[in-house]
Design an enzyme around this catalytic site. Sequence first.
Site, PDB file in Angstrom:
ATOM      1  CG  ASP A  44      38.380  41.010  38.759  1.00 29.84           C
ATOM      2  OD1 ASP A  44      39.011  41.929  39.310  1.00 29.84           O
ATOM      3  OD2 ASP A  44      38.884  40.224  37.946  1.00 29.84           O
ATOM      4  N   GLY A  86      41.384  41.128  33.866  1.00 31.30           N
ATOM      5  CA  GLY A  86      42.348  41.117  32.764  1.00 31.30           C
ATOM      6  C   GLY A  86      42.036  40.109  31.688  1.00 31.30           C
ATOM      7  CB  CYS A  97      44.854  35.408  37.062  1.00 36.01           C
ATOM      8  SG  CYS A  97      44.616  36.800  38.177  1.00 36.01           S
ATOM      9  N   GLY A  98      44.608  37.770  34.355  1.00 36.48           N
ATOM     10  CA  GLY A  98      45.304  38.910  33.767  1.00 36.48           C
ATOM     11  C   GLY A  98      45.809  39.884  34.804  1.00 36.48           C
ATOM     12  CG  HIS A  99      44.136  40.754  38.978  1.00 34.29           C
ATOM     13  ND1 HIS A  99      43.392  39.591  39.035  1.00 34.29           N
ATOM     14  CD2 HIS A  99      44.655  40.924  40.221  1.00 34.29           C
ATOM     15  CE1 HIS A  99      43.459  39.083  40.257  1.00 34.29           C
ATOM     16  NE2 HIS A  99      44.216  39.881  41.004  1.00 34.29           N
TER      17      HIS A  99
END
Length: 358
Positions: free
Chosen positions: A269, A274, A107-109
């Site tokens: 999203d 991300g 999970c980039g965010h």
Amino acid sequence: MPHDPNAAHAPVLTTDYHTAGEPFRIVTGGLPPVPGDTVAERCATAIGPGGSGTAPRRGALDDVRRLLVQEPRGHAGMYGGFVVPPDDDGAHFGVLFWHKDGYSTACGHGTMALGAWAVDSGLVPAPYEGDARVRIDVPSGRVTATVHRTAGRTTGVTFRNVPARVTARKVPVATSYGVVEVDLAHAGACYASVAARDLGLETDREALPALVRAGQEIRAALAGHPGTWHPDGPLLSGVYGVILHEELPDTPFGPHQRNVTVFGDGQIDRSPCGSGTSARLALLAEDGRLGAHEDLLHESVTGTVFTGRVLRPADVTPSHASSAADGLVTEVTGTAHRTGEHVFLRDPHDVLGTGFAL
């Protein structure tokens, strides 16, 4: 003793952020024990024997996820993470990512939000001016959030992902909108990319119901495809998200795209995604669309943006160099802002229990 889903919960403490519009609820207290020697093992514990990332088994830990993500305390677009110990002393902490339907390996965010939280809360020291690096163990490996500071304030976060690699190109998939060609790339999780125009759609708010339907159809059609398999096993295998993207006019610095990423059981999203941006970077680099020193300006359906880039070998630190052979090392930059701090309770007399989802 059998698990009692109606038992009272201890107070659950959270700090909430949003990264480019996508929520991230950081659980800082009130968790039951999460057995495991690594974050990946703890993720498997959270999913439970015989469960899957989008269909976890019921248990004390998953009841906390349900409590926080379902109404009336959460909503269908909620996302968050459980802060857990790291794999070793090389990271500041670990995290188990969760969403409406279960758990994710990347999970980039969320990594950006966690980096901002670690610095804003004083967990990781940061300069008044300059950068602080927050190392985080996630189920797919070790990632870094570089938190940018100006005049004592967090102004942005750069997420360095695990290596991203392309695993399949032009896979034909039949949908109710026709047969489309789909590209697959792993970037901490497996993402399927398809041009929205090939479905006769645009990446705007009016098209969201159709985009969600197409994303769900594509994800289901690719179940078991060899390109979705990860050599580290089933935890990292299978399509996690479907990225429906649209070309926009290039900027002076490189490509410009807008996307809607559909994951889980139709969750959207709100950010440009991300780890999905990392997957897009790997595909664009293989296509020759992203040269040295060029950035991808990646836009979401809400109008927020991430900036992504592929690192040159000379820019890769020794800690990433050994894994760079497995794919491209990418960085994605965005902003994360705190939205609140909460103490969530579960009244044992509340007939709604851990809540509901509509």
